[in-house]
Design an enzyme around this catalytic site. Structure first.
Site, mmCIF file in Angstrom:
data_model
loop_
_atom_site.group_PDB
_atom_site.id
_atom_site.type_symbol
_atom_site.label_atom_id
_atom_site.label_comp_id
_atom_site.label_asym_id
_atom_site.label_seq_id
_atom_site.Cartn_x
_atom_site.Cartn_y
_atom_site.Cartn_z
ATOM 1 N N GLY A 165 0.831 -1.187 0.000
ATOM 2 C CA GLY A 165 0.000 0.000 0.000
ATOM 3 C C GLY A 165 0.866 1.237 0.000
ATOM 4 O O GLY A 165 2.021 1.211 0.434
ATOM 5 N N TYR A 166 0.285 2.329 -0.484
ATOM 6 C CA TYR A 166 1.036 3.569 -0.629
ATOM 7 C C TYR A 166 0.561 4.602 0.381
ATOM 8 O O TYR A 166 -0.608 4.971 0.399
ATOM 9 C CB TYR A 166 0.880 4.105 -2.055
ATOM 10 C CG TYR A 166 1.449 3.132 -3.069
ATOM 11 C CD1 TYR A 166 2.762 3.240 -3.496
ATOM 12 C CD2 TYR A 166 0.692 2.058 -3.523
ATOM 13 C CE1 TYR A 166 3.305 2.320 -4.371
ATOM 14 C CE2 TYR A 166 1.230 1.127 -4.408
ATOM 15 C CZ TYR A 166 2.543 1.267 -4.828
ATOM 16 O OH TYR A 166 3.080 0.346 -5.678
ATOM 17 N N ILE A 167 1.482 5.042 1.241
ATOM 18 C CA ILE A 167 1.199 6.147 2.158
ATOM 19 C C ILE A 167 1.201 7.426 1.327
ATOM 20 O O ILE A 167 0.434 8.340 1.546
ATOM 21 C CB ILE A 167 2.264 6.197 3.275
ATOM 22 C CG1 ILE A 167 2.136 4.947 4.136
ATOM 23 C CG2 ILE A 167 2.130 7.469 4.107
ATOM 24 C CD1 ILE A 167 3.293 4.737 5.090
ATOM 25 N N ASP A 168 2.066 7.445 0.346
ATOM 26 C CA ASP A 168 2.120 8.532 -0.621
ATOM 27 C C ASP A 168 2.471 7.910 -1.972
ATOM 28 O O ASP A 168 3.447 7.172 -2.064
ATOM 29 C CB ASP A 168 3.186 9.556 -0.208
ATOM 30 C CG ASP A 168 2.782 10.963 -0.592
ATOM 31 O OD1 ASP A 168 2.253 11.138 -1.703
ATOM 32 O OD2 ASP A 168 2.984 11.880 0.209
ATOM 33 N N ALA A 212 -5.329 2.871 -1.335
ATOM 34 C CA ALA A 212 -4.172 2.823 -2.257
ATOM 35 C C ALA A 212 -3.406 1.520 -2.039
ATOM 36 O O ALA A 212 -2.229 1.519 -1.714
ATOM 37 C CB ALA A 212 -3.274 4.035 -2.033
#
Lengths: 152, 152
Positions: free
Chosen positions: B27-30, B79
């Site tokens: 998953g993407y934190i940003d 995300a």
């Protein structure tokens, strides 16, 4: 190889010497290895990862958007340092003087970066030095963040 | 310089060819720049930062404790990619076949890493290839995580 000297101060030097400081807050999502730190310095935000040691040492620092900082900051609860940093140039040397806040209020540290282990710089008279704490792990930011004020 | 080719598959190759897969969730934190990603691959957990491009490109990947992963994972909501990865060695080449799950269920991709741009490898007959999507940004993991299934 960066060599630093760190001194404990009894109080803050006179305001007219310090000039304007910059507000810093930093917190550790993980204070072990890898160390994962977020930091706000003035209006800039950073995420830093440090892992390993020796030849396997890896360090990465990237500037992050304010929104990403705000997402990460809550994860640092209980492992934070808030301080105001003053930078003072004196006799060709650059001193960083940190005035801590929050639960660390009353703590003042001065730091100096040297070109080599053998270089010596006499601390200026305006610094009310208690003692050299360069090799004292309890004055590392990470330790201060997670364990609080050293009982000296 | 790592060169990859990526193919869209119509379905999963026969189970006897695939062997056992490994569960991956990332998953993407940003998802912008810097990209901040967390990933679980089997029982190992990673934090990755990618920033900049060209000569200023910086990439850092560290293994993190499960507890740190669990703190960071909630920040990736909306995300994420969940998939099972199968690794198949064939004719001296190593194929990675991803079976996506969650909202991306029904998507299958096969990836091959080449030594150079000029190297060519004929895909084996057991791969039900629809088309080459190497240069299609909508099949990047980051795009799949944030925008979901491409309308092909």
């Amino acid at each position: 190889m960066e060599v630093e000297r760190k001194y404990l101060l009894s109080t803050l030097p006179p305001r007219e010497i310090l000039g304007r400081g910059v507000a810093i807050r930093q917190g550790y999502i993980d204070a072990a290895d890898p160390e994962i730190r977020v930091r706000q310095k003035g209006s800039a935000f950073f995420l830093t990862i440090k892992s390993g040691g020796g030849l396997r040492r890896q360090e990465c620092e990237v500037q992050i958007p304010p929104a990403t900082f705000e997402k990460l900051w809550p994860l640092t609860e209980g492992a934070r340092v808030v301080k105001t940093r003053y930078t003072v140039e004196h006799g060709g040397a650059r001193w960083e003087i940190d005035e801590f806040g929050g639960t660390l209020a009353g703590l003042y540290l001065a730091e100096l970066e040297l070109a080599s282990e053998s270089e010596t710089v006499a601390p200026p008279a305006f610094l009310p030095i208690v003692r050299d704490v360069t090799d004292d792990p309890s004055y590392k930011n990470k330790t201060l963040a997670t364990r609080g004020l050293p009982r000296s």
